[in-house]
Design an enzyme around this catalytic site. Structure first.
Site, mmCIF file in Angstrom:
data_model
loop_
_atom_site.group_PDB
_atom_site.id
_atom_site.type_symbol
_atom_site.label_atom_id
_atom_site.label_comp_id
_atom_site.label_asym_id
_atom_site.label_seq_id
_atom_site.Cartn_x
_atom_site.Cartn_y
_atom_site.Cartn_z
ATOM 1 N N HIS A 174 44.882 32.280 41.721
ATOM 2 C CA HIS A 174 44.567 33.111 42.895
ATOM 3 C C HIS A 174 43.338 32.561 43.589
ATOM 4 O O HIS A 174 43.505 32.404 44.660
ATOM 5 C CB HIS A 174 44.628 34.510 42.635
ATOM 6 C CG HIS A 174 44.530 35.477 43.918
ATOM 7 N ND1 HIS A 174 45.728 35.965 44.567
ATOM 8 C CD2 HIS A 174 43.240 35.839 44.455
ATOM 9 C CE1 HIS A 174 45.104 36.605 45.540
ATOM 10 N NE2 HIS A 174 43.724 36.662 45.518
ATOM 11 N N GLU A 175 42.377 33.005 42.963
ATOM 12 C CA GLU A 175 40.913 32.511 43.682
ATOM 13 C C GLU A 175 40.849 31.058 44.028
ATOM 14 O O GLU A 175 40.425 30.759 44.921
ATOM 15 C CB GLU A 175 39.675 33.094 42.813
ATOM 16 C CG GLU A 175 39.689 34.320 42.354
ATOM 17 C CD GLU A 175 39.701 35.289 43.637
ATOM 18 O OE1 GLU A 175 39.225 35.053 44.674
ATOM 19 O OE2 GLU A 175 40.369 36.412 43.623
ATOM 20 N N HIS A 177 42.631 30.672 47.352
ATOM 21 C CA HIS A 177 41.773 30.889 48.472
ATOM 22 C C HIS A 177 41.076 29.529 48.869
ATOM 23 O O HIS A 177 40.721 29.083 50.014
ATOM 24 C CB HIS A 177 40.700 31.964 48.089
ATOM 25 C CG HIS A 177 41.562 33.289 48.294
ATOM 26 N ND1 HIS A 177 42.258 33.710 49.431
ATOM 27 C CD2 HIS A 177 41.631 34.429 47.550
ATOM 28 C CE1 HIS A 177 42.643 35.064 49.033
ATOM 29 N NE2 HIS A 177 42.095 35.534 47.994
ATOM 30 N N GLU A 208 45.921 37.032 51.336
ATOM 31 C CA GLU A 208 46.115 37.563 50.007
ATOM 32 C C GLU A 208 47.539 37.009 49.535
ATOM 33 O O GLU A 208 47.640 36.650 48.246
ATOM 34 C CB GLU A 208 45.912 38.908 49.741
ATOM 35 C CG GLU A 208 44.416 39.377 49.964
ATOM 36 C CD GLU A 208 43.730 38.892 48.807
ATOM 37 O OE1 GLU A 208 44.059 38.978 47.611
ATOM 38 O OE2 GLU A 208 42.166 38.290 49.178
#
Length: 309
Positions: free
Chosen positions: A132-133, A136, A207
């Site tokens: 997930h990071e 980003h 997100e």
């Protein structure tokens, strides 16, 4: 994902329009350009220095393959899958599970996790969070978030100056181009609220995109969904010492969840909705007491395959 890209561009455009309008009302065309230059200067500083500031704020320590071999190995493996340069890895000395990414571009990215995340998550869940990071980083969300935050901050500061100038006679009542003193006061009140709402909407949109990218990198959306369930549960048991200005950076809101109309002012979508999207379900309350039906993971993977391809 294309819809989220379009939504982000639209919201950033709205922020730009707001800052131009309030700048024009404050000082005509000249005020509009001054406002844009001011916001640009803030963006430039944030772009180059935000990673150092936030890491120092949370007393994060850098980790490597010797000091944290398990974490470093997971980051290294997922970075290769994502086609990204290896980021620097940091550990935050807090027991609340959470994580964030920062850095001005993929070549200078940082992935930071708390000690609590490593303590309470299994490898599959840690991989979902790290992916997930990395999502980003891959989606340039750090830069987009910095631009949105600094533009919103610029709007708020300029609005405060405009309100002060209008109330204490800094502007002429017959100033035609700017819309008059009463229009300026109204704009100075409305603009900061609108800017904050737009900034929060951008954060929520990114997100969702990072969740989708995580599922694409790991090919295991249920790993992240399981991690989000734990993040939601532990956020109620173990408070995190976090600054509101950095709340948008974390995978889960470190300040706690919000309900009802206050969701508009939240930096994160509700965890239940994120889990439902990952599992290919209709958003709704998550029932932790019920086992998942057979084949749910396979269906979730097929869902994300269709969404990303």
């Amino acid at each position: 994902m294309i819809g989220n890209h379009f939504r982000t561009v639209l919201l950033l455009t709205v922020l730009t329009v707001i800052i131009m309008l309030i700048g024009q009302m404050l000082g005509g065309t000249g005020g509009m350009f001054i406002a844009l230059i001011f916001a640009g200067g803030m963006n430039f500083f944030s772009y180059w220095h935000s990673d150092k500031i936030v890491l120092k704020m949370y007393k994060a320590r850098e980790a490597d393959s010797q000091s944290a071999p398990q974490l470093y190995g997971i980051v290294e493996q997922l970075t290769q899958k994502a086609g990204l340069p290896m980021p620097r890895v940091y550990i935050i000395p807090q027991q609340a599970p959470n994580a964030f990414a920062t850095g001005r571009n993929p070549d200078h990215a940082v992935v930071a996790v708390t000690e609590g995340l490593l303590r309470y998550m299994n490898n599959r869940e840690i991989a979902g969070v790290i992916a997930h990071e990395l999502g980003h980083v891959k989606n340039r969300d750090i830069l987009i978030g910095s631009i949105a935050a600094t533009m919103a901050g610029a709007i708020m500061m300029i609005a405060n100056f405009a309100r002060f100038a209008a109330i204490f006679g800094g502007l002429s009542r017959d100033e035609g181009e700017g819309g008059g003193i009463f229009g300026l006061i109204a704009m100075s009140i409305i603009a900061p609220v609108a800017a904050m709402l737009v900034q929060m909407a951008i954060s929520r949109s990114r997100e969702y995109m990072a969740d989708a990218t995580s599922a694409d990198i790991t090919r295991d959306p249920d790993g992240l969904a399981s991690a989000l369930e734990k993040l939601g549960a532990y956020s109620k048991k173990i408070p995190m010492q976090a600054e509101p200005a950095t709340a948008h950076m974390f995978i889960a809101n470190p300040l706690g969840g919000r309900r009802g109309l206050t969701h508009l002012f939240s930096t994160h979508p509700p965890i239940e909705q994120r889990i439902a999207r990952l599992r290919g379900q209709n958003p709704g309350p998550v029932n932790h007491s019920q086992p998942r039906p057979p084949g749910a993971e396979a269906r979730a993977k097929q869902f994300w395959d269709r969404l990303s391809g």
